[in-house]
Design an enzyme around this catalytic site. Structure first.
Site, PDB file in Angstrom:
ATOM      1  N   ILE A 176       7.778  42.309  83.171  1.00 51.14           N
ATOM      2  CA  ILE A 176       6.663  42.327  84.133  1.00 51.14           C
ATOM      3  C   ILE A 176       5.345  41.936  83.466  1.00 51.14           C
ATOM      4  O   ILE A 176       4.498  41.292  84.096  1.00 51.14           O
ATOM      5  CB  ILE A 176       6.566  43.696  84.853  1.00 51.14           C
ATOM      6  N   SER A 202       2.934  45.020  70.991  1.00 55.84           N
ATOM      7  CA  SER A 202       4.357  44.751  71.165  1.00 55.84           C
ATOM      8  C   SER A 202       5.118  45.319  69.980  1.00 55.84           C
ATOM      9  O   SER A 202       4.865  44.936  68.835  1.00 55.84           O
ATOM     10  CB  SER A 202       4.598  43.239  71.276  1.00 55.84           C
ATOM     11  N   ARG A 258       8.024  44.640  69.249  1.00 55.27           N
ATOM     12  CA  ARG A 258       8.786  43.531  68.645  1.00 55.27           C
ATOM     13  C   ARG A 258       7.886  42.506  67.987  1.00 55.27           C
ATOM     14  O   ARG A 258       8.357  41.507  67.454  1.00 55.27           O
ATOM     15  CB  ARG A 258       9.622  42.825  69.724  1.00 55.27           C
ATOM     16  N   LYS A 271       4.261  50.798  87.789  1.00 56.28           N
ATOM     17  CA  LYS A 271       4.980  51.774  88.589  1.00 56.28           C
ATOM     18  C   LYS A 271       6.337  52.052  87.951  1.00 56.28           C
ATOM     19  O   LYS A 271       6.886  51.156  87.318  1.00 56.28           O
ATOM     20  CB  LYS A 271       5.175  51.305  90.030  1.00 56.28           C
ATOM     21  N   ASP A 307      14.345  52.491  90.776  1.00 56.55           N
ATOM     22  CA  ASP A 307      13.320  51.606  90.185  1.00 56.55           C
ATOM     23  C   ASP A 307      12.849  50.595  91.246  1.00 56.55           C
ATOM     24  O   ASP A 307      11.643  50.499  91.496  1.00 56.55           O
ATOM     25  CB  ASP A 307      13.847  50.903  88.928  1.00 56.55           C
TER      26      ASP A 307
END
Ligand code: NAP
Length: 313
Positions: A14, A36, A38, A91, A169
């Site tokens: 997202i 991040s 990663r 959300k 979700d």
């Protein structure tokens, strides 16, 4: 006015699909950095592995957008508030109602702003449905939210782990619309939750709602399923006591009123989210509504468990 310097935390689907391009296109914001685990980056801005490194290195940062899975969100939001940043939450705002309550209290003490986003609400068709339902009694509500988890969440193992919400979700997006447009508060009276044998969270759910302020004979239900291949279904139908029939299709982007086309607009949910965030920041206001999360909590509290085959990507 100088743009708000903002950082995005968690460069997953997202963040990359919506937050980064929408921030880049909004002159009210300037992407100051990203975080991040990663080490993913965005050209022209620094990447940090942890929020603590971000706050130490970019002291003029005003706000962060927390785009991690929900179970990591509360600790990251808490740390951001403690560092004096305003916080936008993807959300659902947290894993539990208690966490949202605690975050709201911290934000109040720190005099920082919290924005718990519900992206599906940011559609003109949803606003029009809300307007049309104002003061009306609902006789029938039918939510059908059925999509293919393999297409929309490829490889996201967190959705199957405790606190990952499973089919709620996407289902919570439907509930965010329902709680926005239905004039009286709903509660979940009955829920059937279907769990894959290798999962902590459900892959399908059917809910029956009650509305203490509505007629006893009202039929209010929702059906969520993550196993739908082919055409995807994100529809909410509402019939009022005076015979008006509203249907929101395609996730809240298209409204049909008594069978006739009503408001319809391409999805620009995140553009509207950031426009609203800029307004909240300018006005010094928070925007936190737990109603959709409360209905999910209801469903887990009253839900009956059903087992189904193991899920494999
Ligand atoms: P995702 O692709 O799995 O991305 C989440 C990212 O957060 C990961 O890639 C990772 O990024 C970071 N992360 C993961 N675990 C973390 C942890 N324990 N601590 C800190 N960072 C962590 O998930 P997503 O689909 O983007 O969903 C994220 C949230 O957005 C969910 O709550 C979801 O409901 C919501 N959302 C998703 C969509 C959608 O279409 N996917 C739509 C609307 C809303 P780094 O390695 O870069 O740190």
């Amino acid at each position: 006015m100088a743009p708000y310097r903002i950082a995005v935390i968690g460069l997953g689907k997202i963040a990359q699909d919506q937050h980064l391009p929408v921030i880049a296109a909004n002159p009210g914001f300037e992407l100051a950095a990203v975080v991040s685990q990663r080490g993913l980056g965005v050209p022209g801005v620094p990447t940090f592995r942890t929020p603590a490194e971000l706050y130490a290195a970019v002291p003029d940062l005003v706000a962060v957008s927390v785009c991690t899975p929900p179970d990591a969100r509360t600790a990251i939001a808490r740390e951001a508030l403690d560092a004096g940043k305003h916080v936008l939450l993807e959300k659902p705002p947290a894993t539990t109602l208690s966490e949202v309550e605690a975050l709201t209290a911290v934000a109040g003490r720190r005099q920082r702003l919290l924005f718990a986003t519900w992206h599906s609400r940011f559609n003109p068709a949803v606003a029009e449905a809300r307007r049309l339902l104002e003061g009306r009694t609902i006789r029938r509500l039918d939510v059908q939210w059925k999509e293919d988890v393999r297409h929309w969440h490829p490889g996201q193992d967190w959705v199957w782990q405790a606190g990952g919400f499973g089919v709620f979700d996407p289902g919570i997006n439907a509930l965010s619309i329902v709680t926005e447009i239905v004039p009286s508060p709903l509660s979940v009276a009955k829920a059937d939750l279907t769990f894959p044998s290798n999962s902590d969270t459900p892959i399908a759910a059917t809910l029956a709602f009650t509305c203490l302020e509505g007629p006893e004979e009202a039929s209010l239900s929702a059906s969520f399923d993550w196993r739908q291949e082919g055409e995807q279904t994100w529809t909410i139908e509402i019939e009022t006591a005076d015979g008006t029939l509203l249907a929101l299709h395609e996730g809240g982007t298209r409204l049909v009123i008594n069978g006739e086309p009503g408001v319809s607009a391409p999805s620009e949910e995140y553009q509207r989210i950031y426009a609203h965030w800029a307004e909240l920041l300018a006005a010094g206001r928070s925007d936190v509504d737990v109603a959709p999360l409360r209905l999910v909590a209801d469903a887990f509290l009253v839900g009956r468990r059903h087992d189904t085959a193991a899920f494999h990507w």
